[in-house]
Design a protein around this motif. Structure first.
Motif, PDB file in Angstrom:
ATOM      1  N   GLY A 114       0.993  -1.319   0.080  1.00 35.22           N
ATOM      2  CA  GLY A 114       0.044   0.060   0.032  1.00 35.22           C
ATOM      3  C   GLY A 114       0.716   1.287   0.034  1.00 35.22           C
ATOM      4  O   GLY A 114       0.274   2.516  -0.183  1.00 35.22           O
ATOM      5  N   LEU A 115       2.067   1.071   0.206  1.00 33.67           N
ATOM      6  CA  LEU A 115       2.967   2.401   0.146  1.00 33.67           C
ATOM      7  C   LEU A 115       3.477   2.794  -1.242  1.00 33.67           C
ATOM      8  O   LEU A 115       3.576   3.763  -1.306  1.00 33.67           O
ATOM      9  N   SER A 116       3.045   1.878  -2.171  1.00 36.43           N
ATOM     10  CA  SER A 116       3.295   2.242  -3.590  1.00 36.43           C
ATOM     11  C   SER A 116       2.378   3.556  -3.954  1.00 36.43           C
ATOM     12  O   SER A 116       1.296   3.613  -3.707  1.00 36.43           O
ATOM     13  N   ASN A 117       3.110   4.483  -4.736  1.00 39.83           N
ATOM     14  CA  ASN A 117       2.576   5.904  -5.032  1.00 39.83           C
ATOM     15  C   ASN A 117       1.990   6.495  -3.937  1.00 39.83           C
ATOM     16  O   ASN A 117       1.194   7.482  -4.119  1.00 39.83           O
ATOM     17  N   ARG A 118       2.502   6.151  -2.657  1.00 39.24           N
ATOM     18  CA  ARG A 118       1.966   6.808  -1.664  1.00 39.24           C
ATOM     19  C   ARG A 118       3.445   7.510  -0.889  1.00 39.24           C
ATOM     20  O   ARG A 118       3.741   8.531  -0.938  1.00 39.24           O
ATOM     21  N   TRP A 119       4.141   6.483  -0.178  1.00 34.99           N
ATOM     22  CA  TRP A 119       5.408   6.856   0.146  1.00 34.99           C
ATOM     23  C   TRP A 119       6.401   7.225  -0.719  1.00 34.99           C
ATOM     24  O   TRP A 119       7.054   8.340  -0.618  1.00 34.99           O
ATOM     25  N   ALA A 120       6.374   6.913  -1.868  1.00 38.88           N
ATOM     26  CA  ALA A 120       7.090   7.023  -3.052  1.00 38.88           C
ATOM     27  C   ALA A 120       6.222   7.154  -4.372  1.00 38.88           C
ATOM     28  O   ALA A 120       5.612   6.044  -4.446  1.00 38.88           O
ATOM     29  N   MET A 121       6.708   7.929  -5.278  1.00 43.25           N
ATOM     30  CA  MET A 121       5.835   7.801  -6.393  1.00 43.25           C
ATOM     31  C   MET A 121       6.456   6.785  -7.369  1.00 43.25           C
ATOM     32  O   MET A 121       6.953   7.082  -8.531  1.00 43.25           O
ATOM     33  N   ASN A 122       5.960   5.455  -7.143  1.00 50.97           N
ATOM     34  CA  ASN A 122       6.582   4.238  -7.881  1.00 50.97           C
ATOM     35  C   ASN A 122       5.479   3.207  -7.559  1.00 50.97           C
ATOM     36  O   ASN A 122       5.515   2.922  -6.311  1.00 50.97           O
ATOM     37  N   PRO A 123       5.006   2.751  -8.460  1.00 56.33           N
ATOM     38  CA  PRO A 123       3.822   1.698  -8.495  1.00 56.33           C
ATOM     39  C   PRO A 123       4.422   0.490  -7.840  1.00 56.33           C
ATOM     40  O   PRO A 123       3.613  -0.410  -7.560  1.00 56.33           O
ATOM     41  N   ASP A 124       5.528   0.166  -8.087  1.00 52.84           N
ATOM     42  CA  ASP A 124       6.323  -0.809  -7.542  1.00 52.84           C
ATOM     43  C   ASP A 124       7.075  -0.944  -6.282  1.00 52.84           C
ATOM     44  O   ASP A 124       7.655  -1.921  -5.850  1.00 52.84           O
ATOM     45  N   TYR A 125       6.880   0.289  -5.458  1.00 48.57           N
ATOM     46  CA  TYR A 125       7.511   0.349  -4.288  1.00 48.57           C
ATOM     47  C   TYR A 125       7.488  -0.613  -3.401  1.00 48.57           C
ATOM     48  O   TYR A 125       8.586  -1.140  -2.849  1.00 48.57           O
ATOM     49  N   GLY A 126       6.239  -0.810  -2.988  1.00 45.32           N
ATOM     50  CA  GLY A 126       6.092  -1.811  -1.911  1.00 45.32           C
ATOM     51  C   GLY A 126       6.645  -3.102  -2.548  1.00 45.32           C
ATOM     52  O   GLY A 126       7.242  -4.088  -1.644  1.00 45.32           O
ATOM     53  N   SER A 127       6.540  -3.625  -3.606  1.00 43.51           N
ATOM     54  CA  SER A 127       6.935  -4.958  -4.333  1.00 43.51           C
ATOM     55  C   SER A 127       8.501  -5.030  -4.096  1.00 43.51           C
ATOM     56  O   SER A 127       9.152  -6.140  -3.704  1.00 43.51           O
ATOM     57  N   LEU A 128       9.259  -3.800  -4.345  1.00 39.76           N
ATOM     58  CA  LEU A 128      10.662  -3.546  -4.342  1.00 39.76           C
ATOM     59  C   LEU A 128      10.937  -4.051  -2.854  1.00 39.76           C
ATOM     60  O   LEU A 128      12.003  -4.601  -2.861  1.00 39.76           O
ATOM     61  N   ILE A 129      10.540  -3.501  -2.022  1.00 38.57           N
ATOM     62  CA  ILE A 129      10.551  -3.504  -0.451  1.00 38.57           C
ATOM     63  C   ILE A 129      10.525  -5.008  -0.156  1.00 38.57           C
ATOM     64  O   ILE A 129      11.896  -5.725   0.401  1.00 38.57           O
ATOM     65  N   LEU A 130       9.844  -5.759  -0.735  1.00 34.87           N
ATOM     66  CA  LEU A 130       9.579  -7.065  -0.263  1.00 34.87           C
ATOM     67  C   LEU A 130      10.466  -7.989  -1.054  1.00 34.87           C
ATOM     68  O   LEU A 130      10.704  -9.053  -0.511  1.00 34.87           O
ATOM     69  N   ASP A 131      10.987  -7.755  -2.296  1.00 35.07           N
ATOM     70  CA  ASP A 131      11.599  -8.460  -2.801  1.00 35.07           C
ATOM     71  C   ASP A 131      13.166  -8.463  -2.335  1.00 35.07           C
ATOM     72  O   ASP A 131      13.705  -9.558  -2.202  1.00 35.07           O
ATOM     73  N   ILE A 132      13.411  -7.179  -1.686  1.00 34.86           N
ATOM     74  CA  ILE A 132      14.809  -7.331  -0.722  1.00 34.86           C
ATOM     75  C   ILE A 132      14.636  -8.248   0.161  1.00 34.86           C
ATOM     76  O   ILE A 132      15.482  -9.075   0.648  1.00 34.86           O
ATOM     77  N   TYR A 133      13.345  -8.140   0.922  1.00 30.70           N
ATOM     78  CA  TYR A 133      12.957  -8.812   2.144  1.00 30.70           C
ATOM     79  C   TYR A 133      13.191 -10.492   1.915  1.00 30.70           C
ATOM     80  O   TYR A 133      13.531 -11.102   2.803  1.00 30.70           O
ATOM     81  N   SER A 134      12.718 -10.805   0.668  1.00 37.45           N
ATOM     82  CA  SER A 134      12.738 -12.227   0.246  1.00 37.45           C
ATOM     83  C   SER A 134      14.092 -12.638   0.397  1.00 37.45           C
ATOM     84  O   SER A 134      14.287 -13.780   0.536  1.00 37.45           O
TER      85      SER A 134
END
Length: 226
Positions: free
Chosen positions: A155-175
């Motif tokens: 849900g942070l995508s396009n909110r915390w940062a103007m990037n539609p994949d922002y949350g997925s990028l965070i979780l990719d690193i976490y994986s």
């Protein structure tokens, strides 16, 4: 239970179906493993930062291990390169108040204060509850967030940062972080009681493949918004 949670998350990533991951919850990865993970990419990383993400995240009920991965994305493995104006001595680990390229953004007096500000900002996004008892507000942009608008990392995508994949990028690193942690825990378990873990070697190989296959999506969050 923590190891099981990490394995389940890895399974969902592997098969391309991932339920949204809550910002609030119990941390899976310990501070030492978090520090080791970052240090592979940045030998100058201060382990006190990982410790702060663990302890402050626990105080706020926020997944400090995943928040660390958000900070990795924002700071480029805590190197603060790539043209950002933010410097390490600002203890600003999430691009706070960097509303356009070239701005230095907010500064904090210590590692713990900087991490606390980030956790408070996440807290503003994911819940409408007041800050935990005895916690002083240090996030300068807390009041600018629509409280509770993003209870999940996606849900942070396009909110915390103007990037539609922002949350997925965070979780990719976490994986990658979680996959490495699961593999190492399984190895320890096998050494301690090999007869109790007949399936563990195959699981370790599978998790290792997954951890190796996940790439960091980028160095920065591509534009801080709130």
């Amino acid at each position: 239970m923590k190891k099981l949670a990490a394995i389940l998350m890895l399974l969902t990533v592997w098969f391309g179906v991932r339920a949204e991951v809550a910002i609030m919850g119990e941390r899976v990865v310990d501070a030492a493993r978090m520090a080791e993970f970052v240090s592979r990419h940045n030998p100058d990383f201060d382990p006190a930062i990982a410790e702060a993400f663990a302890t402050v995240g626990d105080r706020y009920g926020i997944r400090g291990d995943i928040a660390l991965c958000q900070a990795i994305l924002e700071t480029g493995w805590f190197r603060f390169g790539g043209g950002t104006a933010v410097s390490p001595d600002q203890h600003n680990y999430c691009g706070m108040s960097v509303t356009r390229r070239g701005l230095k953004g907010a500064s904090f007096d210590s590692i713990e204060q900087g991490v606390t500000a980030m956790m408070q900002h996440l807290y503003a996004y994911c819940t409408t509850e007041p800050l935990p008892a005895d916690e002083e507000l240090v996030d300068p942009r807390f009041s600018l967030v629509s409280r509770g608008c993003a209870p999940t990392w996606e849900g942070l995508s396009n909110r915390w940062a103007m990037n539609p994949d922002y949350g997925s990028l965070i979780l990719d690193i976490y994986s990658r972080l979680a996959g490495d942690t699961v593999v190492r825990r399984i190895e320890v378990d096998i050494d301690a009681a090999p007869e109790a873990h007949e399936e563990a070697p195959a699981t370790a190989v599978w998790c290792g493949r997954l951890a190796a296959g996940c790439a960091v999506g980028g160095a920065y969050g591509s534009g801080y918004r709130d």
